[in-house]
Write a protein that holds these residues in place. Structure first.
Motif, PDB file in Angstrom:
ATOM      1  N   ASP A 100      31.136 -76.731  56.665  1.00  0.00           N
ATOM      2  CA  ASP A 100      30.900 -75.448  56.022  1.00  0.00           C
ATOM      3  C   ASP A 100      29.399 -75.194  55.926  1.00  0.00           C
ATOM      4  N   ALA A 101      28.930 -74.145  56.551  1.00  0.00           N
ATOM      5  CA  ALA A 101      27.521 -73.775  56.426  1.00  0.00           C
ATOM      6  C   ALA A 101      27.351 -72.325  56.820  1.00  0.00           C
ATOM      7  N   GLU A 102      26.466 -71.674  56.145  1.00  0.00           N
ATOM      8  CA  GLU A 102      26.116 -70.301  56.473  1.00  0.00           C
ATOM      9  C   GLU A 102      24.634 -70.305  56.801  1.00  0.00           C
ATOM     10  N   PRO A 103      24.224 -69.517  57.766  1.00  0.00           N
ATOM     11  CA  PRO A 103      22.785 -69.505  58.090  1.00  0.00           C
ATOM     12  C   PRO A 103      21.941 -69.198  56.861  1.00  0.00           C
ATOM     13  N   HIS A 104      20.748 -69.714  56.889  1.00  0.00           N
ATOM     14  CA  HIS A 104      19.814 -69.457  55.797  1.00  0.00           C
ATOM     15  C   HIS A 104      19.338 -68.012  55.879  1.00  0.00           C
TER      16      HIS A 104
ATOM     17  N   PHE B  10      32.249 -75.844  50.163  1.00  0.00           N
ATOM     18  CA  PHE B  10      31.905 -77.131  49.569  1.00  0.00           C
ATOM     19  C   PHE B  10      31.373 -76.966  48.144  1.00  0.00           C
ATOM     20  N   GLY B  11      30.961 -75.759  47.803  1.00  0.00           N
ATOM     21  CA  GLY B  11      30.519 -75.471  46.445  1.00  0.00           C
ATOM     22  C   GLY B  11      29.053 -75.696  46.155  1.00  0.00           C
ATOM     23  N   LEU B  12      28.187 -75.394  47.124  1.00  0.00           N
ATOM     24  CA  LEU B  12      26.743 -75.538  46.902  1.00  0.00           C
ATOM     25  C   LEU B  12      26.002 -74.300  47.359  1.00  0.00           C
ATOM     26  N   ARG B  13      24.962 -73.978  46.622  1.00  0.00           N
ATOM     27  CA  ARG B  13      23.966 -73.012  47.071  1.00  0.00           C
ATOM     28  C   ARG B  13      22.628 -73.712  46.961  1.00  0.00           C
ATOM     29  N   LEU B  14      21.873 -73.640  48.033  1.00  0.00           N
ATOM     30  CA  LEU B  14      20.573 -74.297  48.095  1.00  0.00           C
ATOM     31  C   LEU B  14      19.488 -73.240  48.187  1.00  0.00           C
ATOM     32  N   TYR B  15      18.382 -73.479  47.500  1.00  0.00           N
ATOM     33  CA  TYR B  15      17.261 -72.538  47.541  1.00  0.00           C
ATOM     34  C   TYR B  15      15.993 -73.288  47.900  1.00  0.00           C
ATOM     35  N   TYR B  16      15.226 -72.664  48.774  1.00  0.00           N
ATOM     36  CA  TYR B  16      13.989 -73.241  49.276  1.00  0.00           C
ATOM     37  C   TYR B  16      12.820 -72.403  48.803  1.00  0.00           C
ATOM     38  N   TRP B  17      11.762 -73.071  48.426  1.00  0.00           N
ATOM     39  CA  TRP B  17      10.531 -72.412  48.032  1.00  0.00           C
ATOM     40  C   TRP B  17       9.471 -72.932  48.976  1.00  0.00           C
ATOM     41  N   GLN B  18       8.860 -72.035  49.712  1.00  0.00           N
ATOM     42  CA  GLN B  18       7.858 -72.388  50.710  1.00  0.00           C
ATOM     43  C   GLN B  18       8.409 -73.425  51.694  1.00  0.00           C
ATOM     44  N   GLU B  19       9.633 -73.136  52.166  1.00  0.00           N
ATOM     45  CA  GLU B  19      10.312 -73.957  53.181  1.00  0.00           C
ATOM     46  C   GLU B  19      10.682 -75.365  52.718  1.00  0.00           C
ATOM     47  N   GLN B  20      10.734 -75.596  51.406  1.00  0.00           N
ATOM     48  CA  GLN B  20      11.125 -76.897  50.883  1.00  0.00           C
ATOM     49  C   GLN B  20      12.241 -76.724  49.862  1.00  0.00           C
ATOM     50  N   LEU B  21      13.262 -77.590  49.948  1.00  0.00           N
ATOM     51  CA  LEU B  21      14.374 -77.518  49.008  1.00  0.00           C
ATOM     52  C   LEU B  21      13.843 -77.637  47.585  1.00  0.00           C
TER      53      LEU B  21
ATOM     54  N   ASP C  61      17.749 -69.257  51.316  1.00  0.00           N
ATOM     55  CA  ASP C  61      18.893 -69.885  50.679  1.00  0.00           C
ATOM     56  C   ASP C  61      19.883 -70.332  51.733  1.00  0.00           C
ATOM     57  N   GLY C  62      20.543 -71.429  51.436  1.00  0.00           N
ATOM     58  CA  GLY C  62      21.580 -71.967  52.290  1.00  0.00           C
ATOM     59  C   GLY C  62      22.858 -72.037  51.482  1.00  0.00           C
ATOM     60  N   ARG C  63      23.956 -71.703  52.105  1.00  0.00           N
ATOM     61  CA  ARG C  63      25.212 -71.666  51.376  1.00  0.00           C
ATOM     62  C   ARG C  63      26.238 -72.583  52.025  1.00  0.00           C
ATOM     63  N   TYR C  64      26.827 -73.388  51.195  1.00  0.00           N
ATOM     64  CA  TYR C  64      27.970 -74.210  51.568  1.00  0.00           C
ATOM     65  C   TYR C  64      29.070 -73.797  50.602  1.00  0.00           C
ATOM     66  N   LEU C  65      29.577 -72.577  50.781  1.00  0.00           N
ATOM     67  CA  LEU C  65      30.476 -71.981  49.802  1.00  0.00           C
ATOM     68  C   LEU C  65      31.782 -72.737  49.643  1.00  0.00           C
TER      69      LEU C  65
ATOM     70  N   GLY D 189      12.284 -81.023  48.536  1.00  0.00           N
ATOM     71  CA  GLY D 189      11.202 -81.055  49.512  1.00  0.00           C
ATOM     72  C   GLY D 189      11.701 -81.023  50.946  1.00  0.00           C
ATOM     73  N   MET D 190      13.013 -81.232  51.161  1.00  0.00           N
ATOM     74  CA  MET D 190      13.567 -81.163  52.523  1.00  0.00           C
ATOM     75  C   MET D 190      13.418 -79.752  53.082  1.00  0.00           C
ATOM     76  N   SER D 191      13.278 -79.665  54.393  1.00  0.00           N
ATOM     77  CA  SER D 191      13.284 -78.363  55.061  1.00  0.00           C
ATOM     78  C   SER D 191      14.730 -77.913  55.229  1.00  0.00           C
ATOM     79  N   PRO D 192      14.969 -76.624  55.525  1.00  0.00           N
ATOM     80  CA  PRO D 192      16.345 -76.186  55.788  1.00  0.00           C
ATOM     81  C   PRO D 192      17.023 -77.014  56.884  1.00  0.00           C
ATOM     82  N   GLY D 193      16.308 -77.343  57.936  1.00  0.00           N
ATOM     83  CA  GLY D 193      16.885 -78.151  59.018  1.00  0.00           C
ATOM     84  C   GLY D 193      17.273 -79.548  58.554  1.00  0.00           C
ATOM     85  N   GLU D 194      16.451 -80.133  57.686  1.00  0.00           N
ATOM     86  CA  GLU D 194      16.760 -81.471  57.168  1.00  0.00           C
ATOM     87  C   GLU D 194      17.993 -81.457  56.272  1.00  0.00           C
ATOM     88  N   THR D 195      18.178 -80.380  55.513  1.00  0.00           N
ATOM     89  CA  THR D 195      19.372 -80.324  54.660  1.00  0.00           C
ATOM     90  C   THR D 195      20.627 -80.137  55.506  1.00  0.00           C
ATOM     91  N   VAL D 196      20.541 -79.336  56.558  1.00  0.00           N
ATOM     92  CA  VAL D 196      21.682 -79.173  57.464  1.00  0.00           C
ATOM     93  C   VAL D 196      22.048 -80.535  58.051  1.00  0.00           C
TER      94      VAL D 196
END
Length: 181
Positions: free
Chosen positions: A46-50, A71-82, A65-69, A30-37
């Motif tokens: 480590d962060a790549e723009p969404h 660090f080993g994470l890929r994040l996906y947002y649906w309707q601006e929520q994690l 999607d947000g990538r922390y390659l 439910g976090m926004s991309p900004g909240e996860t950053v």
């Protein structure tokens, strides 16, 4: 010789706990991309723009999607929520659910653990399987995918929010369902 698929040992990984359908580590569904950053800034630089992704031409919905390659994470947002966190088997944090490590395990061993816990925890007492034979836990919100590490396959869990799990995760790009290298 350079190792093509180095696997970080568990004791060198961040240790996170899965809270089914709520979040993992510092991340909350439910976090926004900004909240996860913000949540990740003290963990990794480590962060790549969404990026915005449309799964099909007919789709009016897309995902960020947000990538922390590193660090080993890929994040996906649906309707601006994690809505989904995918953990890299080679270098991502170790994620624990009910005391069991989910990341970088032998797939059959983790599947056996899921089958053994299913009668007491899963809604219908069994493990569910998705296309490609991917084992899922409806009680944990986890799909166990795999990733190549040399001549071996290791588990690469896909941790999903309630909406993503119930919605069939159609918003995820096709490559998230493939065996990763």
């Amino acid at each position: 010789m350079i190792e093509l698929w180095p696997v970080v040992p568990d004791d060198e990984r961040w240790q996170w706990t899965l809270e089914p359908f709520a979040g993992v580590g510092p991340l909350r569904f439910g976090m926004s991309p900004g909240e996860t950053v913000e949540a990740m800034k003290n963990i990794t630089a480590d962060a790549e723009p969404h990026r915005h992704y449309h799964p099909a031409p007919w789709s009016v919905r897309g995902s960020e999607d947000g990538r922390y390659l590193d660090f080993g994470l890929r994040l996906y947002y649906w309707q601006e929520q994690l809505a989904a966190v995918i953990v890299d088997a080679l270098c991502g944090p170790q994620v624990y659910a009910d005391g069991a490590a989910l990341v970088a395990r032998v797939p059959s061993t983790l599947e056996r653990w899921m089958l053994d816990r299913a009668p007491a925890h899963e809604p219908d007492g069994t493990v569910t399987y998705m296309g490609g034979g991917l084992a899922c836990s409806e009680s944990l919100g986890v799909v166990i995918n795999v990733q190549r590490a040399g001549d071996h396959l290791l588990t690469r869990p896909m941790l999903l929010s309630t909406e993503a799990f119930d919605g069939g995760s159609y918003f995820l790009p096709e490559d998230t369902w493939e065996i990763q290298r």
